[in-house]
Scaffold this active site. Structure first.
Site, mmCIF file in Angstrom:
data_model
loop_
_atom_site.group_PDB
_atom_site.id
_atom_site.type_symbol
_atom_site.label_atom_id
_atom_site.label_comp_id
_atom_site.label_asym_id
_atom_site.label_seq_id
_atom_site.Cartn_x
_atom_site.Cartn_y
_atom_site.Cartn_z
ATOM 1 N N ASP A 181 0.842 -1.191 0.000
ATOM 2 C CA ASP A 181 0.000 0.000 0.000
ATOM 3 C C ASP A 181 0.881 1.245 0.000
ATOM 4 O OD1 ASP A 181 -2.267 -1.566 0.134
ATOM 5 O OD2 ASP A 181 -2.412 -1.467 2.320
ATOM 6 N N TYR A 203 5.288 -8.972 7.911
ATOM 7 C CA TYR A 203 4.869 -7.595 8.162
ATOM 8 C C TYR A 203 5.102 -7.222 9.613
ATOM 9 C CZ TYR A 203 2.098 -8.441 3.919
ATOM 10 O OH TYR A 203 1.682 -8.766 2.662
ATOM 11 N N TYR A 221 -4.798 -10.179 2.946
ATOM 12 C CA TYR A 221 -5.005 -8.762 3.258
ATOM 13 C C TYR A 221 -4.833 -8.585 4.758
ATOM 14 C CZ TYR A 221 -6.823 -8.276 -1.482
ATOM 15 O OH TYR A 221 -6.954 -8.258 -2.837
#
Ligand SMILES: [Zn+2]
Ligand SMILES: [Zn+2]
Length: 419
Positions: A244, A310, A380
């Site tokens: 993103d 992440y 996601y």
């Protein structure tokens, strides 16, 4: 498109004329053919000979005088005599462009091809080589000699198309590819150029005439020194997925292939490019592991589905013990993830099954905690934490029973080189 594939044949020449071919020769000999076109009727007999040399062997065997070069030849009309002109046209067409490898092809008018076909039927050859294939090969050899470049179909820099119908050479300059990995240290930067939605890139009042939604992108920053160095018309950026805009890309960075379209210069000093990129005063993007690449690598990069790690900053009123419990539970079950609302306008609406492979709390304070997680490709993460109004199930939020909000998200690693 034929390649000049016989270049480099080193066997001693040999030729034998079977009885059947002798009959064909007798039928063809008095038709006014040039030695190139006559020899080509026997093109697949023997090896190591040019077609005029073949013609000479056949006429000798028949006790006939050698045939001439004949600009009046009813098949080629002297085309093979004009190859030097076509070589000049090729070289001129690629002027101002750096090339070391090339391929030759040609466009023929159907009438000329039909003339040859009719001759083959009339004289009954089984050994003929088509004029087009012979022309492409001979042109390739002579372009090699004139330019020092290598002919062949293996990774050409340029492709020449000799258009015999209009007497012109068209040149196609193939892209130059460079691969590397990028780190993105800025939370306002898209990966690729992002055209303004209102004007679609033409420039309007909304985008202040730039045609872009964001002033720059990873693509534009990385491509800039390469566009200058190669004189390429434009670039295309192929990333192994994308993060993103507001996510940083850390660790070893994300693999990419930069495609430079119609470069004028192909010899690029990658160390120098890396140096220029490192001098970006804003330090928004770092580039690692630059290396030459090939077109097929674009596909590999685009189709790779590596796991990713992440770091996620989360806001929520929940004790850390409860988070740990929920994480243990999350690792043991599949996640049903319906296409998130925020991407529903560009992805088909369906439910995908994904997994969180590893997860742990790295920091926790009052009302906040930070997670390191590793997930399957295509998960996601923001939606997995927050729940996306029940579209991701189970979510971390549903497991702890408290609303959660992602405060920041960084990609720590793309696990593309691990098995
Ligand atoms: Zn001819
Ligand atoms: Zn606009």
């Amino acid at each position: 498109m034929a390649s000049p594939g016989r270049i480099g044949v080193t066997d001693p020449p040999s030729f034998e004329l079977p009885e059947k071919a002798r009959a064909t020769a007798a039928r063809a000999i008095d038709r006014g053919l040039c030695s190139e076109c006559f020899g080509r009727l026997f093109g697949r007999l023997g090896h190591g000979l040019t077609n005029p040399e073949r013609s000479r062997r056949v006429t000798d065997a028949l006790g006939h005088a050698p045939l001439g070069e004949g600009p009046e030849c009813p098949v080629c009309g002297g085309l093979f005599l004009r190859i030097p002109t076509w070589v000049e046209r090729c070289v001129r067409a690629a002027e101002g462009v750096e090339w070391h490898r090339f391929t030759c092809g040609s466009r023929w008018d159907p009438e000329r091809l039909a003339r040859e076909e009719a001759l083959w039927i009339e004289v009954g050859t089984e050994w003929g080589e088509s004029a087009r294939s012979a022309f492409n090969r001979e042109l390739g050899k002579k372009v090699e000699a004139a330019s020092g470049a290598a002919g062949g179909t293996d990774r050409p820099d340029v492709v020449f198309l000799a258009d015999l119908t209009v007497g012109r050479v068209e040149v196609t300059v193939l892209p130059l590819y460079v691969r590397g990995r990028y780190r993105k240290l800025d939370r306002t930067l898209p990966q690729t150029r992002w055209p303004c939605r209102r004007c679609r890139g033409r420039g309007c009042t909304t985008c202040g005439g730039t045609g872009k939604t964001y002033p720059t992108s990873v693509e534009e920053i990385v491509a800039a020194p390469f566009l200058t160095a190669t004189g390429a018309e434009t670039s295309r950026f192929h990333g192994m997925g994308r993060e993103d805009i507001d996510a940083r890309m850390l660790g070893r960075g994300r693999p990419f292939v930069l495609e430079l379209v119609r470069p004028r210069t192909r010899t690029v000093d990658l160390a120098e490019m890396a140096g220029e990129l490192a001098r970006d005063p804003l330090g928004r993007v770092e580039v690692l592991d630059l290396a030459p690449s090939e077109g097929p690598e674009v596909v590999r990069v685009k189709e790779a589905n590596p796991e990713k790690s992440y770091r996620v900053g989360v806001v929520g009123e929940v004790p850390v013990g409860k988070v740990n419990e929920a994480l243990n539970l999350a690792l043991s079950q599949a996640i049903a993830q319906r296409t998130p609302k925020r991407v529903a306008h560009r992805r088909s609406d369906r439910v995908r099954t994904r997994r969180v492979v590893a997860a742990r709390v790295v920091e926790a304070t009052e009302g906040r905690f930070t997670l390191d997680i590793r997930t399957e490709a295509g998960t996601y993460v923001k939606e997995w934490v927050e729940g996306d109004d029940g579209r991701t199930n189970p979510s971390l939020s549903s497991l702890v029973g408290v609303p959660l909000k992602v405060e920041f998200l960084d990609v720590l690693e793309i696990h593309d080189t691990e098995v």
